[in-house]
Design an enzyme around this catalytic site. Sequence first.
Site, PDB file in Angstrom:
ATOM      1  N   LEU A  45      -5.337  -4.334   0.325  1.00  0.00           N
ATOM      2  CA  LEU A  45      -4.004  -4.001   0.318  1.00  0.00           C
ATOM      3  C   LEU A  45      -3.633  -4.116   1.805  1.00  0.00           C
ATOM      4  O   LEU A  45      -2.676  -4.878   2.289  1.00  0.00           O
ATOM      5  CB  LEU A  45      -3.329  -2.820  -0.113  1.00  0.00           C
ATOM      6  CG  LEU A  45      -3.145  -2.779  -1.728  1.00  0.00           C
ATOM      7  CD1 LEU A  45      -2.830  -1.442  -2.073  1.00  0.00           C
ATOM      8  CD2 LEU A  45      -2.084  -3.871  -2.118  1.00  0.00           C
ATOM      9  N   ALA A  46      -4.558  -3.551   2.696  1.00  0.00           N
ATOM     10  CA  ALA A  46      -4.375  -3.550   4.220  1.00  0.00           C
ATOM     11  C   ALA A  46      -4.432  -4.885   4.878  1.00  0.00           C
ATOM     12  O   ALA A  46      -3.652  -5.477   5.497  1.00  0.00           O
ATOM     13  CB  ALA A  46      -5.192  -2.332   4.798  1.00  0.00           C
ATOM     14  N   GLY A  47      -5.814  -5.243   4.427  1.00  0.00           N
ATOM     15  CA  GLY A  47      -6.283  -6.534   5.025  1.00  0.00           C
ATOM     16  C   GLY A  47      -5.448  -7.899   4.355  1.00  0.00           C
ATOM     17  O   GLY A  47      -5.010  -8.900   5.143  1.00  0.00           O
TER      18      GLY A  47
ATOM     19  N   HIS B 100     -13.471  10.295  -4.453  1.00  0.00           N
ATOM     20  CA  HIS B 100     -12.422   9.359  -4.758  1.00  0.00           C
ATOM     21  C   HIS B 100     -11.871   8.510  -3.671  1.00  0.00           C
ATOM     22  O   HIS B 100     -11.756   7.267  -3.379  1.00  0.00           O
ATOM     23  CB  HIS B 100     -11.255   9.805  -5.562  1.00  0.00           C
ATOM     24  CG  HIS B 100     -10.282   8.883  -5.867  1.00  0.00           C
ATOM     25  ND1 HIS B 100     -10.326   7.871  -6.623  1.00  0.00           N
ATOM     26  CD2 HIS B 100      -8.756   9.231  -5.246  1.00  0.00           C
ATOM     27  CE1 HIS B 100      -9.102   7.310  -6.725  1.00  0.00           C
ATOM     28  NE2 HIS B 100      -8.442   7.938  -6.004  1.00  0.00           N
TER      29      HIS B 100
ATOM     30  N   GLU C  22      -7.538   2.415   4.483  1.00  0.00           N
ATOM     31  CA  GLU C  22      -8.323   3.686   4.109  1.00  0.00           C
ATOM     32  C   GLU C  22      -9.560   3.633   5.331  1.00  0.00           C
ATOM     33  O   GLU C  22     -10.071   4.787   5.591  1.00  0.00           O
ATOM     34  CB  GLU C  22      -8.885   3.431   2.784  1.00  0.00           C
ATOM     35  CG  GLU C  22      -9.680   4.658   2.174  1.00  0.00           C
ATOM     36  CD  GLU C  22     -10.284   4.746   0.981  1.00  0.00           C
ATOM     37  OE1 GLU C  22      -9.985   3.994   0.306  1.00  0.00           O
ATOM     38  OE2 GLU C  22     -11.201   5.598   0.700  1.00  0.00           O
TER      39      GLU C  22
ATOM     40  N   ARG D  74      -5.034  13.845   0.894  1.00  0.00           N
ATOM     41  CA  ARG D  74      -4.041  12.687   0.683  1.00  0.00           C
ATOM     42  C   ARG D  74      -3.393  12.863  -0.719  1.00  0.00           C
ATOM     43  O   ARG D  74      -4.086  13.251  -1.670  1.00  0.00           O
ATOM     44  CB  ARG D  74      -4.686  11.240   0.627  1.00  0.00           C
ATOM     45  CG  ARG D  74      -3.675  10.295   0.193  1.00  0.00           C
ATOM     46  CD  ARG D  74      -4.145   8.689   0.089  1.00  0.00           C
ATOM     47  NE  ARG D  74      -5.404   8.428  -0.881  1.00  0.00           N
ATOM     48  CZ  ARG D  74      -5.107   8.364  -2.174  1.00  0.00           C
ATOM     49  NH1 ARG D  74      -3.962   8.154  -2.594  1.00  0.00           N
ATOM     50  NH2 ARG D  74      -5.822   7.909  -2.944  1.00  0.00           N
TER      51      ARG D  74
ATOM     52  N   ARG E 299      -4.098  17.241  -5.256  1.00  0.00           N
ATOM     53  CA  ARG E 299      -5.688  17.016  -5.823  1.00  0.00           C
ATOM     54  C   ARG E 299      -6.605  17.959  -5.503  1.00  0.00           C
ATOM     55  O   ARG E 299      -7.478  18.326  -6.057  1.00  0.00           O
ATOM     56  CB  ARG E 299      -6.083  15.512  -5.250  1.00  0.00           C
ATOM     57  CG  ARG E 299      -5.239  14.478  -6.059  1.00  0.00           C
ATOM     58  CD  ARG E 299      -5.807  13.287  -5.308  1.00  0.00           C
ATOM     59  NE  ARG E 299      -4.764  12.313  -6.104  1.00  0.00           N
ATOM     60  CZ  ARG E 299      -4.799  11.006  -5.946  1.00  0.00           C
ATOM     61  NH1 ARG E 299      -5.465  10.295  -4.862  1.00  0.00           N
ATOM     62  NH2 ARG E 299      -3.927  10.018  -6.381  1.00  0.00           N
TER      63      ARG E 299
HETATM   64  C1  LIG Z   1     -10.008   4.028  -9.042  1.00  0.00           C
HETATM   65  C2  LIG Z   1      -8.824   4.211  -7.880  1.00  0.00           C
HETATM   66  C3  LIG Z   1      -7.503   4.510  -8.169  1.00  0.00           C
HETATM   67  C4  LIG Z   1      -6.421   4.397  -7.077  1.00  0.00           C
HETATM   68  N1  LIG Z   1      -5.230   4.591  -7.663  1.00  0.00           N
HETATM   69  C5  LIG Z   1      -4.314   5.031  -6.493  1.00  0.00           C
HETATM   70  C6  LIG Z   1      -2.935   5.195  -6.767  1.00  0.00           C
HETATM   71  O1  LIG Z   1      -2.596   5.051  -7.954  1.00  0.00           O
HETATM   72  N2  LIG Z   1      -2.304   4.867  -5.680  1.00  0.00           N
HETATM   73  C7  LIG Z   1      -2.574   5.201  -4.396  1.00  0.00           C
HETATM   74  O2  LIG Z   1      -1.866   5.182  -3.482  1.00  0.00           O
HETATM   75  N3  LIG Z   1      -3.963   5.020  -4.036  1.00  0.00           N
HETATM   76  C8  LIG Z   1      -4.974   4.675  -5.254  1.00  0.00           C
HETATM   77  N4  LIG Z   1      -6.221   4.914  -4.819  1.00  0.00           N
HETATM   78  C9  LIG Z   1      -6.663   4.619  -3.428  1.00  0.00           C
HETATM   79  C10 LIG Z   1      -6.431   3.147  -2.886  1.00  0.00           C
HETATM   80  O3  LIG Z   1      -6.665   2.097  -3.933  1.00  0.00           O
HETATM   81  C11 LIG Z   1      -7.270   2.720  -1.635  1.00  0.00           C
HETATM   82  O4  LIG Z   1      -7.329   3.843  -0.632  1.00  0.00           O
HETATM   83  C12 LIG Z   1      -6.745   1.506  -1.220  1.00  0.00           C
HETATM   84  O5  LIG Z   1      -6.712   0.514  -2.093  1.00  0.00           O
HETATM   85  C13 LIG Z   1      -7.680   0.953  -0.043  1.00  0.00           C
HETATM   86  O6  LIG Z   1      -7.116  -0.377   0.614  1.00  0.00           O
HETATM   87  P1  LIG Z   1      -7.730  -1.092   1.582  1.00  0.00           P
HETATM   88  O7  LIG Z   1      -7.186  -2.187   1.890  1.00  0.00           O
HETATM   89  O8  LIG Z   1      -7.796  -0.117   3.009  1.00  0.00           O
HETATM   90  O9  LIG Z   1      -9.215  -1.343   1.293  1.00  0.00           O
HETATM   91  P2  LIG Z   1     -10.067  -1.930   0.102  1.00  0.00           P
HETATM   92  O10 LIG Z   1      -8.981  -2.402  -0.822  1.00  0.00           O
HETATM   93  O11 LIG Z   1     -11.213  -1.341  -0.100  1.00  0.00           O
HETATM   94  O12 LIG Z   1     -10.588  -3.505   0.458  1.00  0.00           O
HETATM   95  C14 LIG Z   1     -11.559  -3.723   1.460  1.00  0.00           C
HETATM   96  C15 LIG Z   1     -11.905  -4.944   1.779  1.00  0.00           C
HETATM   97  O13 LIG Z   1     -12.714  -5.152   2.860  1.00  0.00           O
HETATM   98  C16 LIG Z   1     -13.565  -5.961   2.571  1.00  0.00           C
HETATM   99  N5  LIG Z   1     -14.987  -5.387   3.128  1.00  0.00           N
HETATM  100  C17 LIG Z   1     -15.585  -4.190   2.981  1.00  0.00           C
HETATM  101  N6  LIG Z   1     -16.601  -4.256   3.715  1.00  0.00           N
HETATM  102  C18 LIG Z   1     -16.909  -5.366   4.370  1.00  0.00           C
HETATM  103  C19 LIG Z   1     -17.866  -5.803   5.016  1.00  0.00           C
HETATM  104  N7  LIG Z   1     -18.847  -5.354   5.763  1.00  0.00           N
HETATM  105  N8  LIG Z   1     -17.664  -7.148   5.546  1.00  0.00           N
HETATM  106  C20 LIG Z   1     -16.639  -7.982   5.004  1.00  0.00           C
HETATM  107  N9  LIG Z   1     -15.811  -7.584   4.234  1.00  0.00           N
HETATM  108  C21 LIG Z   1     -15.722  -6.285   3.917  1.00  0.00           C
HETATM  109  C22 LIG Z   1     -13.752  -5.885   1.138  1.00  0.00           C
HETATM  110  O14 LIG Z   1     -14.326  -7.185   0.600  1.00  0.00           O
HETATM  111  C23 LIG Z   1     -12.388  -5.761   0.885  1.00  0.00           C
HETATM  112  O15 LIG Z   1     -11.701  -6.871   0.857  1.00  0.00           O
HETATM  113  C24 LIG Z   1      -7.185   4.322  -5.630  1.00  0.00           C
HETATM  114  C25 LIG Z   1      -8.425   4.363  -5.492  1.00  0.00           C
HETATM  115  C26 LIG Z   1      -9.220   4.111  -6.665  1.00  0.00           C
HETATM  116  C27 LIG Z   1     -10.858   4.094  -6.364  1.00  0.00           C
END
Ligand SMILES: Cc1cc2nc3c(=O)[nH]c(=O)nc-3n(C[C@H](O)[C@H](O)[C@H](O)COP(=O)(O)OP(=O)(O)OC[C@H]3O[C@@H](n4cnc5c(N)ncnc54)[C@H](O)[C@@H]3O)c2cc1C
Lengths: 637, 255
Positions: free
Chosen positions: A43-45, A401, A425, A435, A330
């Site tokens: 979502l962030a990237g 989690h 995250e 959180r 939580r």
């Molecule tokens: C089962 C589950 C249910 C959840 N439900 C909820 C919810 O209902 N509501 C809520 O608010 N939050 C929820 N969360 C938390 C939330 O989903 C995450 O905190 C959030 O989606 C993280 O998003 P992000 O964009 O920071 O990272 P991520 O979605 O983890 O994306 C990381 C990205 O970085 C890339 N990446 C990582 N390392 C590297 C590397 N070394 N080189 C190149 N690329 C890399 C990956 O390929 C990926 O594209 C839930 C989490 C889980 C596990």
Amino acid sequence: MQLDSKQPGGPLADKWDNHIFDLKLVNPANKRKFEIIVVGTGLAGGSASASLAELGYTVKTFCIQDSPRRAHSIAAQGGINAAKNYPNDGDSVWRLFYDTIKGGDYRSREANVYRLAQISNQIIDQCVAQGVPFAREYGGLLANRSFGGAQVSRTFYARGQTGQQLLLGAYGALSRQIAAGKVTLFTRQDMLDLVVVNGQVRGIITRNLISGRIEAHAADAVVLATGGYSNVYYLSTNAMTSNISAACSAYRKGAVFANPCFTQIHPTCIPVHGTYQSKLTLMSESLRNDGRVWVPKTPGDKRQPRQIPESERDYYLENRYPSFGNLVPRDVASRNAKVQCDADKGVGETGLAVYLDFEDAIKRDGKDVIAKKYGNLFQMYEKITADNPYEAPMMIYPAVHYTMGGLWVDYNLMSSLPGLFVLGEANFSDHGANRLGASALMQGLADGYFIIPYTIGGYLSGASIEKVSTDHQAFRDSVQAVEARIQKFLSIKGRRTVDDFHRELGTIMWEYCGMSRNDENLLKAKERIGELKGEFWENVLVSGSAGQFNQNLEKAGRVADFIEFGELMVTDAMARKESCGSHFSEAFQTEENEAKRDDENFCHVSVYEHGGDNKDPVCHKEPLVFENVELTQRSYK
Amino acid sequence: MTQEKGEKSINLTVKVWRQEGPVVKGRLETYEARNISTNMSFLEMLDVINEELTLEGKEPIAFDHDCREGICGMCGAMVNGRAHGPEKGTTLCQLHMRHFSDRDTVVIEPWRSRAFKLVRDLVVDRSAFDKIIQAGGYISVNTGGSPDGNAILVPQEAAEKAMDAAACIGCGACVASCPNASAMLFVGAKVSQFALLPQGKPEAEKRALAMVREMDDLRFGNCTNERECEAACPKEISITNIARLNREFLKASFF
Ligand SMILES: Cc1cc2nc3c(=O)[nH]c(=O)nc-3n(C[C@H](O)[C@H](O)[C@H](O)COP(=O)(O)OP(=O)(O)OC[C@H]3O[C@@H](n4cnc5c(N)ncnc54)[C@H](O)[C@@H]3O)c2cc1C
Ligand code: FES
């Protein structure tokens, strides 16, 4: 080291607006001349890549998976918060801000959290416009539900697949920019190092996961959105490739790391059932809206749940916390489950589970209504456990989690290294020591859609950035170091597999640095991780070669970093001599066994600077100043 | 670990497609999977084989996976000739070994399709799906400037149907199980999601035409109503979405 959080002055409600106005703008015609690397398509990237490209920047986006749509965000189930107050139940930006600060046990920055609450409403508008199929009322208006830590209904959702739908929205926007030639996409790439030139972050080194080639990529700024590090614990609800390696590489290059020990244990996961288990499955917290948590009153009661009469059940959350009941935050719910199981009231074969019961909800609302709300979750539960939650209560237990800790960032989401921004995250910014549910999706999208597009411009227009190509010595050195590390993994040819090391690390972390912490155990953890690290570098067995698709080699790098990072988490847990939110230190609790903060001595962010290989990190403190809320003992009674 | 209720231990003969890369020849290799708990997932069973292979100094089986909870769409293989194996509406990572019996033989092969090039063993390149989305699988709105979420009313039924279509995880099982290697269910699901929502209307015609053209250019086959895609889809996406795609496409072609 001077840690300047750059929180703007002025009244809380005006800070962000004033700051936007104060930020220098990049001339629209110049934007395409700036190249930005975004690592991560969650979502962030994903949202950042799309939004930056829409503004005209030239973007290069990287991810590990074969498609940006598969980032770990896809798995989020329950929903996303916003302060819309559509249900007319008394919500407001202020209340969402307040709940988040309180839920985080007063260990986050007021200005950041207030901005998050303000932006929350724009996110919903944006996602609706993108065609995200949010749940609707009969009249066609958006529907809401409740989540833990709040007494208002402010969570927007798309069945049990909210993360999937929000991510597909961002992926659509990203795809549109790829088609327009504004984003170049690099999939199946693993970021292994960060490149710093003259004190500015200027690029990354990746491994092409298909060919094994080590590649260098240069840019004017780098955005890390690489997610959280729950997989330090081996078993967690995170996807298998979720890692700390990208963040660790930045840490080694001088970016400081905040609050590493703040890890969230989610109360409603399917219990562990075997040593072969590779990951844990979350059952969305939204289930606590209708499910009632209970254990038998008598320790060791092994009767089937339906044979235990109402009078012999302990609905411990409802009894202990009458005003929030099953919807306590939580950390509180998880700790209470552990307390019950430690008192031998746990259920199921292992005794490490509590019931989450829908019998009353089904009686009250009918099976159809419950099925519509939670059908896919019930189905998932049945697939994994072969039990039917419409008939018998679910069994749940806490699992790791989410990680509140992350790379330290200032109000602009810039790390301590100029030119390195951290979103989602992967940063530490908004959730303090705990959180609240449905707030990670909100934060990831706030960072990507609505914050970075402004703040990165402020940096690019203000910094003097020289032309640098990947021929620069810093890139070559980095490539060499990465290649040497890979050769090292392959040359050890020991007798233990990478997974075996990871499993042991996970056990150590869960037993000694998990839901409940004390010095004796933390010392044990420190010692055992040290030993594990020593053995890893002498006895790990990595098959195959460097120049091929090699999942074993990929994992070896991740596990090596997890081991190193585990040490930092333990160090931080030992240093924080208080309990707050998810960090429960047994020596610091109230008479009622709730977390007891020490605001006098620990009202700060603990920030770690890498001390060099095999040296202790240096701890810095960013004091937290509260001008708008009063620090109180959290109470959900 | 104590044995859970109903848990059994089974032994299987597993034949897996091994192929080092797209241009070399592949072959089925046979492994014995011993003491497999019926509570394991299919991928955990592969983990067990891979640990053994690694310890024997051999190369483990390459297979894609990530979330292991049926949502990322990363996993997938043909198991005894069926995409994602024998259970309806289940991804490979959610398939549990309790659906197999002691001494079964299990044959595991990668998705095969002109449009999905093999990478290694069970791993294939599905970037063609991303290209189809890039051709128009979105609503063209920039960040910012959107009206209030409740300014756009969406009838509940439309939202539910759009959600049914949007549940697609892009795993490729539909293509792998179609005798023509058609991507009509994948495209139909995306086109339907937006055709059902008011937000999607302004670009509906352009979207249907562009996505279908891209699908053809990428050498996916035609739909001849075999319905194999629907049967294989782990998210049980209905072929009514293909009918809707056809209607949208016709509308766009004629007017
Ligand atoms: C089962 C589950 C249910 C959840 N439900 C909820 C919810 O209902 N509501 C809520 O608010 N939050 C929820 N969360 C938390 C939330 O989903 C995450 O905190 C959030 O989606 C993280 O998003 P992000 O964009 O920071 O990272 P991520 O979605 O983890 O994306 C990381 C990205 O970085 C890339 N990446 C990582 N390392 C590297 C590397 N070394 N080189 C190149 N690329 C890399 C990956 O390929 C990926 O594209 C839930 C989490 C889980 C596990
Ligand atoms: S691993 Fe994600 S769907 Fe199977």
